[in-house]
Structure formats: C-alpha cells, structure tokens
Enzyme design. Structure first.
Site, PDB file in Angstrom:
ATOM      1  N   GLY A 106      -7.959  44.499 -10.003  1.00 56.95           N
ATOM      2  CA  GLY A 106      -8.507  44.320 -11.353  1.00 56.95           C
ATOM      3  C   GLY A 106      -7.704  45.029 -12.430  1.00 56.95           C
ATOM      4  O   GLY A 106      -8.223  45.346 -13.499  1.00 56.95           O
ATOM      5  N   HIS A 149       3.114  34.869 -13.224  1.00 60.77           N
ATOM      6  CA  HIS A 149       2.281  35.157 -12.055  1.00 60.77           C
ATOM      7  C   HIS A 149       2.025  33.812 -11.369  1.00 60.77           C
ATOM      8  O   HIS A 149       1.329  32.954 -11.910  1.00 60.77           O
ATOM      9  CB  HIS A 149       0.958  35.805 -12.487  1.00 60.77           C
ATOM     10  CG  HIS A 149       0.004  36.034 -11.345  1.00 60.77           C
ATOM     11  ND1 HIS A 149      -0.458  37.276 -10.985  1.00 60.77           N
ATOM     12  CD2 HIS A 149      -0.570  35.169 -10.466  1.00 60.77           C
ATOM     13  CE1 HIS A 149      -1.270  37.157  -9.947  1.00 60.77           C
ATOM     14  NE2 HIS A 149      -1.360  35.888  -9.620  1.00 60.77           N
ATOM     15  N   LYS A 152      -6.808  37.530 -15.329  1.00 63.38           N
ATOM     16  CA  LYS A 152      -6.512  36.121 -15.635  1.00 63.38           C
ATOM     17  C   LYS A 152      -7.590  35.479 -16.516  1.00 63.38           C
ATOM     18  O   LYS A 152      -8.779  35.749 -16.338  1.00 63.38           O
ATOM     19  CB  LYS A 152      -6.427  35.342 -14.319  1.00 63.38           C
ATOM     20  CG  LYS A 152      -5.372  35.898 -13.371  1.00 63.38           C
ATOM     21  CD  LYS A 152      -5.614  35.455 -11.939  1.00 63.38           C
ATOM     22  CE  LYS A 152      -4.675  36.163 -10.992  1.00 63.38           C
ATOM     23  NZ  LYS A 152      -5.069  36.054  -9.578  1.00 63.38           N
ATOM     24  N   ARG A 184      -9.424  36.800   0.390  1.00 62.50           N
ATOM     25  CA  ARG A 184     -10.749  36.231   0.097  1.00 62.50           C
ATOM     26  C   ARG A 184     -10.561  34.956  -0.711  1.00 62.50           C
ATOM     27  O   ARG A 184      -9.442  34.610  -1.086  1.00 62.50           O
ATOM     28  CB  ARG A 184     -11.553  37.230  -0.728  1.00 62.50           C
ATOM     29  CG  ARG A 184     -10.754  37.626  -1.979  1.00 62.50           C
ATOM     30  CD  ARG A 184     -11.534  38.324  -3.009  1.00 62.50           C
ATOM     31  NE  ARG A 184     -10.697  38.958  -3.998  1.00 62.50           N
ATOM     32  CZ  ARG A 184     -10.159  38.360  -5.061  1.00 62.50           C
ATOM     33  NH1 ARG A 184     -10.361  37.068  -5.270  1.00 62.50           N
ATOM     34  NH2 ARG A 184      -9.412  39.031  -5.921  1.00 62.50           N
TER      35      ARG A 184
HETATM   36  P1  ADP Z   1      -4.304  44.117  -9.477  1.00 62.80           P
HETATM   37  O1  ADP Z   1      -4.417  44.092  -7.983  1.00 62.80           O
HETATM   38  O2  ADP Z   1      -4.842  45.344 -10.102  1.00 62.80           O
HETATM   39  O3  ADP Z   1      -4.787  42.854 -10.114  1.00 62.80           O
HETATM   40  P2  ADP Z   1      -1.554  43.208  -9.383  1.00 62.80           P
HETATM   41  O4  ADP Z   1      -0.547  43.953  -8.591  1.00 62.80           O
HETATM   42  O5  ADP Z   1      -2.095  41.957  -8.779  1.00 62.80           O
HETATM   43  O6  ADP Z   1      -2.727  44.194  -9.795  1.00 62.80           O
HETATM   44  O7  ADP Z   1      -0.933  42.845 -10.812  1.00 62.80           O
HETATM   45  C1  ADP Z   1      -1.721  42.276 -11.839  1.00 62.80           C
HETATM   46  C2  ADP Z   1      -0.823  41.823 -12.970  1.00 62.80           C
HETATM   47  O8  ADP Z   1      -0.072  42.925 -13.501  1.00 62.80           O
HETATM   48  C3  ADP Z   1       0.223  40.796 -12.581  1.00 62.80           C
HETATM   49  O9  ADP Z   1      -0.280  39.482 -12.601  1.00 62.80           O
HETATM   50  C4  ADP Z   1       1.266  41.022 -13.662  1.00 62.80           C
HETATM   51  O10 ADP Z   1       0.867  40.433 -14.873  1.00 62.80           O
HETATM   52  C5  ADP Z   1       1.242  42.525 -13.856  1.00 62.80           C
HETATM   53  N1  ADP Z   1       2.230  43.206 -12.963  1.00 62.80           N
HETATM   54  C6  ADP Z   1       1.966  43.777 -11.775  1.00 62.80           C
HETATM   55  N2  ADP Z   1       3.083  44.289 -11.235  1.00 62.80           N
HETATM   56  C7  ADP Z   1       4.086  44.035 -12.085  1.00 62.80           C
HETATM   57  C8  ADP Z   1       5.495  44.330 -12.107  1.00 62.80           C
HETATM   58  N3  ADP Z   1       6.075  44.994 -11.106  1.00 62.80           N
HETATM   59  N4  ADP Z   1       6.207  43.912 -13.173  1.00 62.80           N
HETATM   60  C9  ADP Z   1       5.631  43.253 -14.201  1.00 62.80           C
HETATM   61  N5  ADP Z   1       4.322  42.966 -14.251  1.00 62.80           N
HETATM   62  C10 ADP Z   1       3.541  43.344 -13.220  1.00 62.80           C
END
Ligand code: ADP
Length: 513
Positions: A173, A217, A246, A301
């Site tokens: 999140g 993403h 999102k 999930r």
């Molecule tokens: P969470 O599990 O908290 O949702 P994520 O690792 O899935 O975190 O990342 C969520 C969003 O954060 C990604 O969709 C992207 O927009 C941004 N993000 C995460 N890691 C990176 C990165 N290394 N570089 C640029 N943006 C990132």
C-alpha cells in the site's frame, strides 16, 4: 474424481472472509460455480449488499477491522459454525497473511489461495527479490537483504547511485517508502521509513532500491493449478497512481508489444513456479522507457484490478480460483490465450479529488449505476448504505470493454457521465478529467503521471453534480424501503444444513436442465 483420476476436494460452501465489492464478486462466482457462499459482516456492514447476496451471513461484531475482518479465530469459528469447507480471503485484510492460511488449513478448511509458504516467501520483499534473482527473473537493482542501519544504507546507496528508494521489506500500500535524491536526506528517510513500517506492519526492516525514472507499472496475471500448469493472462497497465496507489488500470498496455508480452509472461510464470504457486497471483514489474522490465513484487492473492484481464481474455479469474481449490484443472489453455479488445477500470472512491483526495464519509442517498453495452459495475454499496472511515474508501469499480482503446475510452466517458452518486463526494469527476486528458488518451503515461498532470487535471471548479431533484426523492424512497427490510439471515436464524440441502438440490436440478 477428475478426468485425470485426481482426488477432488469436496467444497460445497465457501466462507467469504471479506466485505464490500470483492465479497459480492466472490459470492457471485460461488453461485455460478454451484457453490453456496457464507458472508461475514461487522455491525456497520449489516445492510451491505454482500450480506444479502450470500446464502448465510455471520455477524463478526464491532466495526474495527481488528475485531472483525482481521480477527482470525472469529473467522475460523464462523466458517466452522456455518458448515463451510473453504475460505476465500479476497484482497486486503487477511489475504496475504501466512498465519491466516495456516489457521484455515489447521481447521481442516481449504484456503482459496496459494500455500502459506508462497505467501511468506513473497510477503518479505527482500526474500522475494533473492528468490527471483535465483530463478533468473530480473529484479530492480538494489539490496536483497534488510539493511542494519543508515551507515550500511549509505554504502548501498553509493553503490546504486542516487536517487534511491528506501522500502519496507514487509511493505504494501505504498507504506514505508521514501524517495531519497541525495545523501544528506538518507539518514532521516531511513529512520522515517523504519518507523512507518514498524507502525504499519509490525516489522521495521527496510532495504534500498534504485529509483527508476518514469517507469510504467505493468503487471502480469497468472493462474496455476495442482496439475503443474502455470498460465499467464497478459498484462495490466497500472501507471495511473496517487501516492503509489492505483486509480485507473487498463489491459492491454499500449507499451507492450506481443514479443515483450511473451517475455514478461515467461518471467512471471518462472516467478510463480519458483515459489510453488497455486491459484491466482500477480507479478508486478516496472517497465523502463528503454523497454527493460524488472520484478517489483508479487501479490499472492486476487487483485483489485482483475476485471480488466477478465474482459480481454474472457476468463472468470475467481471461478478459476474456486476450481483450483477444488482440485480441478484450469479451464484456460496457454496456447489459446490472446487479448481481445481493450478494457479500462476506474476505482470510484469516496474521496474528494478537489480537496486533496480527502476521504469522505456519510450515507449514499442515491446511486445511479451506469449500464449498457460493454459496461461492468463491481460495486459493494447501494443507496442507503453508509461509507465509514473503518475500511478503504472504494465505492465500486467501473469497468468498460471496447473493440479498441479509443472505443473503450469513449465508453468510459459515457459511463462516468451516467453515474450519479448523491450524498458523498466521489472521485467520479477526477476520472472524467483523466479520460479527457490528451496525454492519457495518447497512452503517454508512467507512474509519475498524476504528479505531473494533477495540477492540470484538478484546476477549476468541481463540476456541478450530475443529479436532478428527482434523485433526492428516489433516495428518500430507497431509504424508507431499506428501513422496512428484515435483517440478514444468520446461521442461528436459519439452520444451515436443511437450507443447504434444499439449495443444493435446487441448484442441481437447475443445472441439469
Ligand atoms: P507497495 O507494495 O507498497 O505497493 P510496490 O513495491 O508495489 O509497493 O511499489 C508501488 C509503486 O511505487 C510502484 O507501482 C511504483 O509506482 C513505485 N515504485 C516502487 N519501486 C520503485 C522504484 N524502484 N523506482 C520507481 N518507482 C518505484
């Protein structure tokens, strides 16, 4: 027994350990699969549509999630008391908690999801990164172990080069994440991310990732059955985000060519196979402007945005989850899977986009749901229901399908204009502005889109409500009718077994016709 002679798990009744739109979505899938569904609800959800849609409903007590939808012993007791054989966790709440999957199994119930070991491996982001690296899946450059302190973080950042992201190993999140553009900011970002992670997840470990500039993403939906088959259902583009959450998703992505889709699908199936995956899961990637992609994380999930995949692949992902849990083979075959047309989803939330997306609460007085060709409404509330601060602010997901992206886009604009929500602010107008935005229309998007376009999208007056005085009259009538409705059935009101036998007999007869 299946055609292959494998033993099937006898599931007749499923406890849906969730609320709102996803609970209703799962209940519908159960019914289409010939299964009974048991809902659970907290005091404030007593009149929610998911409660009435279920065959039985079990009260969980107080509204606070810790005492209701997150209370493992209560949920297990509800499943056992209502005579269920399986538990579907939905998304959020307990869906990615390995101890819940274990508690379900320990109670001799089927967990509709992957094995607890897969949840655990992917739940720790540093372990997930190690596992993916070992399996040959490209990962975002960065550490594969939690960092002991900011001294270690400094050395790692020097190796990667700024900017870097400090991320929580237990993250989700968007919590516990800090962007660091230069060394002087690193120590305080390390502390802030650690304490935020500790508060949100009870685990303060953090690590570093190279911060990729303007990636998209892109995530791949996978399905795996107990016959060793792992199938990828193409990609979803989820770059329209606010604070890493999102807001709009689509399938397919304008940035993904068939060869890239093949390569990303291969990486996703490798990732799922590496952790012994079962059921539905999503491998999230960041796609750099160069066309290089790297593993971000796996969600073990059902995903909020699963419907866009369903619409372009003609697959019911929740029914496939149920089939896998029953020990049946997947109905989809990798060789025949091609995306058809284009789907877009808008998450309609109870937030005020013209007031920094401030969460709104209150009673929905009137709701006019869009319809017509190619429109799907996955909603969890109706007129008369109250939106509270206890749970997430999602009112519904509005999903459209069209032969092409521009047809889908026009359809979404039409559907958004049809939608009327009276009583609480919603994100409806924001979504309309995204659909009207030339950059979005060109597909010229990445995860920083909203940061850049936000000011442009949200200038000016909020549009006047798309409602008429008639709506208010309708709202009052709906509320009156709701007040006269009987409370939902609970196992103690309606003995579970006789009803079950009757319902199953009726369904058997119906399906034999
Ligand atoms: P969470 O599990 O908290 O949702 P994520 O690792 O899935 O975190 O990342 C969520 C969003 O954060 C990604 O969709 C992207 O927009 C941004 N993000 C995460 N890691 C990176 C990165 N290394 N570089 C640029 N943006 C990132």
């Amino acid at each position: 027994m299946t055609d292959d002679g494998q033993q099937m798990t006898a599931i007749k009744r499923v406890l849906v350990a969730n609320r709102g739109e996803i609970a209703l979505r799962i209940i519908r899938a159960c019914h289409e699969e010939g299964l009974e569904a048991v809902a659970v609800y907290s005091e404030v959800d007593r009149l929610s549509p998911h409660v009435r849609a279920a065959d039985l409903a079990v009260p969980l007590g107080p509204p606070a999630a810790a005492q209701s939808y997150l209370d493992i012993p209560k949920l297990i007791a509800a499943a056992q008391g209502a005579g269920c054989q399986a538990v579907h966790p939905g998304y959020g709440f307990l869906s990615e908690r390995a101890p819940f999957a274990e508690a379900v199994a320990a109670a001799s119930l089927e967990f509709i999801g992957p094995p607890a070991a897969a949840i655990r491996a992917m739940g720790d982001k540093t372990e997930a990164r190690r596992r993916m690296q070992q399996a040959g899946v490209p990962i975002v450059p960065g550490s594969t172990r939690p960092l002991a302190d900011h001294v270690q973080a400094r050395a790692e950042a020097a190796r990667l080069g700024f900017p870097v992201l400090v991320k929580a190993a237990a993250g989700g999140g968007g919590k516990g994440m800090r962007l660091v553009r230069e060394e002087s900011e690193l120590a305080s970002a390390f502390e802030a991310a650690t304490s935020e992670a500790l508060k949100a997840f009870g685990a303060g470990e953090v690590y570093l990732e190279k911060y990729l500039e303007r990636p998209r993403h892109i995530e791949i939906q996978i399905l795996a059955d107990s016959f060793g088959r792992v199938v990828a259902l193409g990609e979803r583009e989820c770059s329209i985000q606010r604070r890493h959450q999102k807001l709009v998703e689509e399938a397919p992505s304008v940035a993904v060519t068939p060869p890239l889709r093949r390569r990303m699908s291969e990486a996703a199936t490798t990732a799922a196979t590496a952790v012994g995956y079962l059921g539905a899961g999503t491998i999230e990637f960041l796609l750099a402007p160069s066309g290089e992609f790297s593993f971000l994380e796996m969600n073990t999930r059902l995903q909020v945005e699963h419907p866009v995949t369903e619409l372009v692949y003609g697959v019911d992902i929740v029914r496939e989850q149920l089939r896998v849990a029953m020990g049946q083979p997947l109905r989809v075959h990798a060789g025949t899977l091609q995306p058809r047309g284009h789907a877009i989803e808008c998450r309609i939330t109870a937030e005020d986009p013209f007031n920094d997306f401030l969460p709104a609460t209150g009673v929905v007085r009137y709701l006019r749901v869009p319809g017509g060709p190619g429109v799907r409404w996955d909603g969890g509330i109706e007129a008369g229901n109250e939106v509270t601060l206890y749970y997430d602010p999602l009112i519904a997901k509005l999903i459209v399908w069209g032969e092409t992206r521009s047809v889908a886009l026009e359809r979404m604009r039409r559907a958004l204009r049809e939608l009327a929500i009276v009583g609480i602010p919603s994100s409806q107008a924001f979504h309309l502005r995204v659909m009207d935005d030339p950059e979005f229309q060109r597909g010229d998007i990445d995860v920083t889109y909203l940061e850049r376009a936000g000011a442009r999208l949200l200038v000016g007056e909020p549009p006047p409500a798309l409602t008429r005085p008639l709506a208010v009259v309708a709202a009052l009538l709906a509320e009156e009718q709701r007040a006269a409705e009987p409370p939902p059935p609970s196992p103690s009101d309606r003995p579970a077994v006789p009803q079950s036998a009757w319902l199953l007999a009726a369904r058997r007869e119906a399906s034999a016709q």
